[in-house]
Scaffold this motif. Structure first.
Motif, PDB file in Angstrom:
ATOM      1  N   PRO A  18       0.829  -1.210   0.000  1.00  0.00           N
ATOM      2  CA  PRO A  18       0.000   0.000   0.000  1.00  0.00           C
ATOM      3  C   PRO A  18       0.859   1.253   0.000  1.00  0.00           C
ATOM      4  O   PRO A  18       2.081   1.198   0.160  1.00  0.00           O
ATOM      5  N   GLY A  19       0.212   2.403  -0.196  1.00  0.00           N
ATOM      6  CA  GLY A  19       0.913   3.681  -0.129  1.00  0.00           C
ATOM      7  C   GLY A  19       1.796   3.978  -1.311  1.00  0.00           C
ATOM      8  O   GLY A  19       2.705   4.799  -1.227  1.00  0.00           O
ATOM      9  N   GLN A  20       1.552   3.319  -2.469  1.00  0.00           N
ATOM     10  CA  GLN A  20       2.416   3.516  -3.632  1.00  0.00           C
ATOM     11  C   GLN A  20       2.186   4.851  -4.327  1.00  0.00           C
ATOM     12  O   GLN A  20       3.082   5.379  -4.974  1.00  0.00           O
ATOM     13  N   SER A  21       0.970   5.366  -4.246  1.00  0.00           N
ATOM     14  CA  SER A  21       0.644   6.590  -4.972  1.00  0.00           C
ATOM     15  C   SER A  21      -0.559   7.254  -4.334  1.00  0.00           C
ATOM     16  O   SER A  21      -1.139   6.741  -3.374  1.00  0.00           O
ATOM     17  N   ALA A  22      -0.966   8.377  -4.919  1.00  0.00           N
ATOM     18  CA  ALA A  22      -2.112   9.123  -4.408  1.00  0.00           C
ATOM     19  C   ALA A  22      -3.434   8.434  -4.699  1.00  0.00           C
ATOM     20  O   ALA A  22      -4.468   8.841  -4.171  1.00  0.00           O
ATOM     21  N   ILE A  23      -3.444   7.374  -5.538  1.00  0.00           N
ATOM     22  CA  ILE A  23      -4.695   6.683  -5.850  1.00  0.00           C
ATOM     23  C   ILE A  23      -4.778   5.330  -5.152  1.00  0.00           C
ATOM     24  O   ILE A  23      -5.602   4.488  -5.508  1.00  0.00           O
ATOM     25  N   THR A  24      -3.910   5.095  -4.159  1.00  0.00           N
ATOM     26  CA  THR A  24      -4.000   3.882  -3.350  1.00  0.00           C
ATOM     27  C   THR A  24      -4.178   4.273  -1.892  1.00  0.00           C
ATOM     28  O   THR A  24      -4.047   5.437  -1.519  1.00  0.00           O
ATOM     29  N   THR A  25      -4.477   3.279  -1.055  1.00  0.00           N
ATOM     30  CA  THR A  25      -4.628   3.536   0.368  1.00  0.00           C
ATOM     31  C   THR A  25      -3.372   4.183   0.932  1.00  0.00           C
ATOM     32  O   THR A  25      -2.242   3.788   0.578  1.00  0.00           O
ATOM     33  N   PRO A  26      -3.510   5.165   1.841  1.00  0.00           N
ATOM     34  CA  PRO A  26      -2.329   5.797   2.431  1.00  0.00           C
ATOM     35  C   PRO A  26      -1.683   4.971   3.543  1.00  0.00           C
ATOM     36  O   PRO A  26      -0.686   5.404   4.117  1.00  0.00           O
ATOM     37  N   ARG A  55      -8.419   3.490   6.144  1.00  0.00           N
ATOM     38  CA  ARG A  55      -7.627   3.846   4.971  1.00  0.00           C
ATOM     39  C   ARG A  55      -7.835   2.779   3.900  1.00  0.00           C
ATOM     40  O   ARG A  55      -7.476   1.621   4.111  1.00  0.00           O
ATOM     41  N   HIS A  56      -8.409   3.170   2.784  1.00  0.00           N
ATOM     42  CA  HIS A  56      -8.823   2.191   1.794  1.00  0.00           C
ATOM     43  C   HIS A  56      -8.494   2.665   0.380  1.00  0.00           C
ATOM     44  O   HIS A  56      -8.439   3.853   0.104  1.00  0.00           O
ATOM     45  N   ASP A  57      -8.326   1.691  -0.519  1.00  0.00           N
ATOM     46  CA  ASP A  57      -8.084   2.005  -1.922  1.00  0.00           C
ATOM     47  C   ASP A  57      -9.382   2.441  -2.590  1.00  0.00           C
ATOM     48  O   ASP A  57     -10.405   1.762  -2.434  1.00  0.00           O
ATOM     49  N   PRO A  58      -9.354   3.525  -3.381  1.00  0.00           N
ATOM     50  CA  PRO A  58     -10.535   3.852  -4.182  1.00  0.00           C
ATOM     51  C   PRO A  58     -10.717   2.884  -5.350  1.00  0.00           C
ATOM     52  O   PRO A  58     -11.800   2.748  -5.902  1.00  0.00           O
ATOM     53  N   CYS A  59      -9.631   2.194  -5.725  1.00  0.00           N
ATOM     54  CA  CYS A  59      -9.663   1.156  -6.767  1.00  0.00           C
ATOM     55  C   CYS A  59      -8.527   0.184  -6.494  1.00  0.00           C
ATOM     56  O   CYS A  59      -7.373   0.603  -6.343  1.00  0.00           O
TER      57      CYS A  59
END
Length: 408
Positions: free
Chosen positions: A49-57, A360-364
Motif C-alpha cells: 500500500p501507499g504507492q501513490s495518491a490513488i492507493t490507500t495511504p 484507509r482504503h483504496d478507491p480502486c
C-alpha cells in the motif's frame, strides 16, 4: 482447508488485516534452488500500500523475512516459512461505537459472523487484502522455479477501470482476442513496461491517464470504482491440466476468484467470443516455426511443441490442457466495499441507521492487484508442472510405445 492452495506446491497463508504479522508456509518447493528475500521483495513492493495518491495511504513497507526451508541461500525441500510484520496498524480506525454496530455494506463482516460466530474487530480480517501478502511471497518462489526450469514468463496489467478500457469491445472486435494489436501486446508485454505506466499499470499512456483521472474522481468524492486485470503466461509447456474437474482454466479460475474483491473470470476470447461464429473462433493448427539456435526462450528442459495455432481464441488451453500457445485471461475486480460516504444500512440488531466508515482504503484495487494475479497464476502453473513431471517420470519407466498417433 480454506487457507491452503495447491496439491504438489502447497501454500498456506495466515494473518488478519491488523494482527502482528501476515505470511505463509510453502510446502513442496523443489530443493536445490537459490532463494533469498531479494527474490521475493520486488513483488512485495509492487503489491504494497501507499504507492501513490490513488492507493490507500496505509504505510507498510512489507519487508519479507524467510524463517525456514533454506540454508546458505538454497532451498532444502522442506517447508518454507515467510513473515511480514504489520508495522502501521491503526485498529482505532475501526474500534468506534458506530462501526461496531453495523456490518459494512458488501463487506465480509456479516458473513464471517454468520460462519464463525465471531469476527475480527478491525479491517476485513482474513478477507482483507493483507492476506494476499502470503500469496505474493509464495508466488515469487514459484515464479523463480518456473523461470529457471522452463523459461516461463508471467505478466499482468490493468485492462480497464470503470468504463475506460485499454481495448474497448466493438462491433469489429467484440472480444479483444480477435484484435491484432491486443495479440501483439500479449506476445511482447513485460513487467518493466507495465511498471513504466504507474500508478495505474495500464500499458498505454492515454488510456492510463484517463483511468487515473477516473480513480481520482471517485477518491475525491469518497467513493470507489472497479476494473479488470489481464494476465498472460508465455512459454508454458503443453500438456498441463488435469481433466476433467481440474482443467487448467478451471484451476486458474479457482485461483483468481479466491482473490479478495474478484467478481469475474474469462479466458481467451471470453464472453465476447460468444458473439463470433465458430468459423472465426476455431483455432486452426499450423506447423510451429523453427527457432534459430540460441534464440529459444524456453529452457533446454522443454521440448517445443511441433504444432501451434494460427489464432489463439482458446487462450492457450484446449480441452482443459495447455497447448503451448500463450495463456491469457482477464479477472474482474469490484469497487472496494469500504467507502467514506454515509450509507443507509442496518445494524446487527436489525435497526436501520446510517454508517460512515472510517479507515484507509483504496478507491480502486486494480493497480495493486496486478502482482497478486501474477502470483496466483504462478501457483497454478507450478502445481500443474509438478503433476506433469510426476506423470512423465512414471511413464519414462515403461517400454516405449511403437505408435502413439493412430494411422488410418
Amino acid at each position: 482447508m480454506g487457507s491452503t492452495f495447491g496439491n504438489h506446491f502447497r501454500v498456506t497463508t495466515y494473518g488478519e488485516s491488523h494482527c502482528l504479522s501476515v505470511g505463509c508456509i510453502v510446502d513442496g518447493c523443489p530443493p536445490g534452488m537459490a532463494l533469498s528475500e531479494a527474490d521475493i521483495q520486488p513483488q512485495m513492493t509492487r503489491r504494497r500500500p501507499g504507492q501513490s495518491a490513488i492507493t490507500t495511504p496505509r504505510d507498510e513497507k512489507d519487508r519479507v523475512e524467510i524463517q525456514s526451508g533454506t540454508e546458505f541461500g538454497i532451498t532444502l525441500g522442506t517447508p518454507i516459512g515467510m513473515r511480514v510484520m504489520n508495522e502501521n496498524q491503526r485498529k482505532q480506525d475501526y474500534g468506534n461505537k458506530t462501526m461496531d454496530l453495523y456490518p459494512r455494506p458488501s463487506h465480509a463482516d456479516w458473513t464471517y459472523l454468520e460462519k464463525y460466530g465471531v469476527k475480527a474487530s478491525s479491517g476485513g480480517g482474513r478477507s482483507s487484502a493483507r492476506e494476499t501478502i502470503g500469496r505474493v511471497a509464495a508466488g515469487a518462489i514459484a515464479e523463480k522455479y518456473l523461470r529457471q526450469a522452463y523459461g516461463i514468463e508471467i505478466v499482468a496489467f490493468t485492462a480497464s477501470v470503470g468504463n475506460v478500457f485499454l481495448f474497448p469491445p466493438s462491433a469489429t472486435h467484440p472480444t479483444a482476442a480477435t484484435n491484432p494489436e491486443y495479440l501483439k501486446l500479449v506476445e511482447r508485454i513485460d513487467r518493466k513496461t507495465v511498471d513504466s505506466f504507474l500508478p495505474v499499470r495500464c500499458p498505454h499512456e492515454e488510456s492510463g491517464k484517463r483511468m487515473e483521472k477516473l480513480i481520482e474522481e471517485f477518491r475525491d468524492r469518497e467513493d470507489s470504482i472497479g476494473g479488470t486485470v489481464t494476465c498472460v503466461i508465455r512459454n508454458c509447456p503443453s500438456g498441463l491440466g488435469e481433466p476433467c474437474f481440474d482443467k487448467l482454466e478451471a484451476t486458474l479460475a479457482h485461483a483468481m476468484l479466491s482473490i479478495p474483491a474478484t467478481k469475474g473470470f474469462e479466458i481467451g476470447s471470453g464472453f465476447g467470443g460468444c458473439q463470433v461464429p465458430g468459423s472465426v473462433h476455431n483455432d486452426a493448427f499450423i506447423k510451429a516455426p523453427a527457432v534459430p539456435p540460441g534464440q529459444d526462450a524456453l529452457s533446454a528442459n522443454v521440448q517445443r511443441p511441433r504444432l501451434t495455432t494460427k489464432t489463439n481464441n482458446s487462450g492457450g488451453v484446449q480441452g482443459g490442457i495447455s497447448n503451448g500457445a500463450p495463456i491469457y485471461f482477464t479477472v474482474a475486480f469490484k469497487p472496494p466495499a469500504t467507502i467514506g460516504q454515509a450509507q443507509t444500512t442496518t445494524t446487527y440488531d436489525e435497526a436501520e441507521g446510517v454508517l460512515e466508515a472510517k479507515g484507509r482504503h483504496d478507491p480502486c484495487v486494480v493497480p495493486r492487484a496486478v502482482p497478486i494475479v501474477e502470483a496466483m497464476a504462478a501457483l497454478v502453473i507450478i502445481d500443474a508442472v509438478l503433476a506433469q513431471q510426476a506423470r512423465a517420470a512414471a511413464r519414462s519407466l515403461l517400454p516405449a510405445l511403437e505408435r502413439v498417433v493412430p494411422v488410418q
